[in-house]
Design an enzyme around this catalytic site. Structure first.
Site, short mmCIF file in Angstrom:
data_model
loop_
_atom_site.label_atom_id
_atom_site.label_comp_id
_atom_site.label_asym_id
_atom_site.label_seq_id
_atom_site.Cartn_x
_atom_site.Cartn_y
_atom_site.Cartn_z
N HIS A 77 0.82 -1.22 0.00
CA HIS A 77 0.00 0.00 0.00
C HIS A 77 0.85 1.27 0.00
O HIS A 77 1.27 1.74 1.05
CB HIS A 77 -0.90 -0.04 1.25
CG HIS A 77 -2.01 0.96 1.25
ND1 HIS A 77 -3.19 0.73 1.92
CD2 HIS A 77 -2.13 2.18 0.70
CE1 HIS A 77 -3.98 1.78 1.77
NE2 HIS A 77 -3.36 2.69 1.04
N PHE A 80 2.46 6.77 -4.54
CA PHE A 80 3.64 7.46 -5.06
C PHE A 80 3.30 8.65 -5.96
O PHE A 80 4.19 9.26 -6.55
CB PHE A 80 4.57 6.46 -5.76
CG PHE A 80 5.40 5.62 -4.80
CD1 PHE A 80 5.51 5.95 -3.45
CD2 PHE A 80 6.08 4.49 -5.25
CE1 PHE A 80 6.28 5.18 -2.57
CE2 PHE A 80 6.86 3.72 -4.38
CZ PHE A 80 6.96 4.07 -3.05
N ASP A 310 0.90 2.35 3.74
CA ASP A 310 0.00 3.43 3.32
C ASP A 310 0.79 4.74 3.21
O ASP A 310 0.33 5.80 3.63
CB ASP A 310 -1.19 3.59 4.28
CG ASP A 310 -2.28 4.49 3.70
OD1 ASP A 310 -2.20 4.85 2.50
OD2 ASP A 310 -3.21 4.85 4.44
N HIS A 314 2.30 14.12 1.91
CA HIS A 314 1.72 15.43 1.59
C HIS A 314 2.75 16.48 1.95
O HIS A 314 3.48 16.33 2.94
CB HIS A 314 0.43 15.66 2.38
CG HIS A 314 -0.71 14.77 1.96
ND1 HIS A 314 -1.48 15.03 0.84
CD2 HIS A 314 -1.19 13.63 2.48
CE1 HIS A 314 -2.40 14.08 0.71
NE2 HIS A 314 -2.24 13.21 1.69
C1 NCD Z 1 -4.27 8.67 1.37
C2 NCD Z 1 -3.62 9.65 0.43
O1 NCD Z 1 -3.25 10.76 0.82
O2 NCD Z 1 -3.47 9.30 -0.76
N1 NCD Z 1 -4.46 9.26 2.67
C3 NCD Z 1 -4.57 8.60 3.87
O3 NCD Z 1 -4.88 9.25 4.87
N2 NCD Z 1 -4.34 7.32 3.98
C4 NCD Z 1 -5.54 8.25 0.78
C5 NCD Z 1 -6.16 7.11 1.49
O4 NCD Z 1 -5.75 5.97 1.25
O5 NCD Z 1 -7.05 7.33 2.31
ZN ZN Z 2 -3.96 4.60 1.23
#
Ligand code: NCD
Ligand code: ZN
Length: 478
Positions: A77, A80, A310, A314
């Site tokens: 997960h 990128f 994940d 940002h």
């Molecule tokens: C993810 C993202 O910024 O792409 N953000 C997150 O909080 N996990 C999107 C997502 O998978 O919810």
């Molecule tokens: Zn995610």
């Protein structure tokens, strides 16, 4: 492991099979049946493991001393952000370099890019971008929406991501959408569906969250449980995978229905407080200390089958916006394995459990010949020394976003990383040269390689929750 210590000879009855001389022999220690033992890996020119034995002859020798050789992790997960408009703080190049340094040899990239991965054309275009930049291997998911051309995308080897609630990228189905017809089509293709499970009907829309604790109340644990439950009647014949689980209840519901389950380091190690800023804002939210500890307990017993980051970087400028407007997500592909290796070092987690969750089960899930160190597997491995405990500092990491929610925590980073026998990390520095391949599910990884035997037995859910049963790790001798 074969007890035989001699190299090339004809294999008894099937005398068609002549052993190839290894190009390189790596000598170190490996995890074998729950114990750490000295071993040598003979690796072919193409990067396959030919043999694992107490001693292997031939080829160039790389003596790794007392260090532990572990299979590279597979991160199911990552985001990128490639493609994405200018201003994004990641692409396949920067993402895969962080993966390499964090001990991740393959990633599964999510479809909420800009534009999103919603068609075969976009999947192919994204694949071209990946091939042009990748330092580790990767697979691409497509977004599952009512208009998705499921059959064509599945034929391209992509699995699917189902967003059940709004998050970065806006790919969630509108509330009230009947998912049954769509999911029935997916079931016929056999492609897996990675589920972002949050039920927006249970979000506390009136609640004005200004910190992660508030965010957890606004998108409560019961919304995750409800989302999983709502899919159960639709799940017939589907291969479902619960992404970023945050609660034991959701884990148990999903496992009871035969799903696989991933958890992230943030949900396993961090908890929501009123003192954190939007860097700790993620979807689904960080939970309470008690819920986090319970989830970690499920991870220790193997009920949570896999680890995933994940990784959702940002820009700090985005995260510095007022909490309600700041985006959700945090970077993590570089720190995922190091954080959990430190849990092994400190005795909180058994090494076989971690290796199963980070490498072996993800490889089986994707149908790839990797994830454990045995003959026939790809030689994707890490060189780890448990004395290498380091304090995590964003300035030492390689995320272009420049921050980490794990600042100040301890991690054990791999000293070296080999992908198909080629070194991509040396002394903790990236030395790769565009070694990554675009993979698809179950294609045997790296079309140029001979077909490898798939592991005959599914990995046992590592049933050693008892930290005292953790294999001995090198004691941090002075
Ligand atoms: C993810 C993202 O910024 O792409 N953000 C997150 O909080 N996990 C999107 C997502 O998978 O919810
Ligand atoms: Zn995610």
């Amino acid at each position: 492991m074969p007890a035989r210590s001699r190299g090339s000879k004809l294999h008894g009855r099937q005398n068609v099979h002549v052993e190839v001389e290894p190009r390189t022999v790596f000598a170190g220690r490996i995890l074998y049946r729950g114990r750490i033992i000295p071993a040598e890996l003979g690796v072919s020119e193409e990067g396959r493991i030919l043999k694992v034995a107490p001693s292997v002859r031939g080829g160039r020798r790389v003596d790794l001393g007392e260090a532990l050789l572990l299979p590279s992790a597979i991160d199911l997960h990552v985001h990128f952000r490639d493609p994405s408009p200018p201003g994004s703080v990641e692409d396949f190049q920067s993402g895969t370099v962080q993966a390499a340094l964090g001990g991740v040899g393959a990633v599964v990239d999510m479809p909420n890019t800009d534009p999103p991965t919603t068609s075969v054309e976009r999947l192919e275009e994204k694949g071209d971008r990946f091939r042009a930049k990748a330092e580790v291997d990767g697979l691409l998911l497509a977004a599952l929406r009512t208009e998705t051309r499921v059959e064509e995308l599945a034929a391209q080897g992509a699995g699917f991501k189902l967003y059940m609630a709004p998050t970065t990228g806006d790919l969630a189905a509108p509330p009230g959408t009947d998912l049954r017809p769509l999911l029935e089509r997916v079931a016929r293709t056999g492609a897996p569906v990675h589920v972002h499970a949050e039920d927006p009907r249970l979000f506390q829309e009136g609640l004005y969250a200004v910190d992660p604790e508030g965010w957890a109340a606004k998108r409560p644990a019961r919304s995750e449980i409800s989302a999983v439950r709502s899919l159960l009647p639709l799940a017939e014949g589907l291969r479902l995978h619960l992404a970023h689980a945050t609660t034991v209840e959701a884990v148990e519901l999903a496992r009871g229905a035969g799903w696989s389950v991933e958890a992230t380091p943030q949900h396993l190690l961090l908890a929501a407080t009123a003192h954190q800023d939007a860097r700790w804002k993620v979807n689904p939210p960080l939970r309470s200390v008690a819920e986090r500890d319970a989830l970690f307990g499920s991870f220790k017993t193997g009920r949570v089958t896999m680890l995933a980051s994940d990784h959702a970087p940002h820009a700090l400028s985005e995260k510095e916006r007022p909490f309600p407007e700041a985006p959700s997500g945090m970077p993590g592909v570089e720190t995922m394995l190091p954080l959990l290796l430190e849990k092994v070092r400190s005795g909180d987690l058994a090494l076989p459990t971690l290796v199963a969750a980070a490498a072996r089960r993800p490889a089986l899930f994707l149908g790839l010949p990797r994830g454990h160190l045995a003959a026939g597997m790809e030689a994707n491995f890490l060189v780890v020394d448990f004395r290498d405990k380091t304090r995590i500092r964003a300035r030492d990491l390689h995320a272009p976003c420049g921050w980490t929610a794990f600042e100040g925590r301890e991690g054990i980073f791999p000293r070296a990383h080999y992908l198909r026998g080629r070194q991509i990390v040396e002394d903790g520095e990236f030395v790769g040269d565009h070694t990554g391949l675009l993979l698809s599910r179950g294609d045997g990884a790296g079309a140029s390689l001979p077909a490898a035997p798939t592991p005959r037995t599914a990995p046992r859910p590592s049933s050693s929750p008892n930290p005292s049963s953790a294999p001995s790790v090198p004691s941090p001798s002075a």
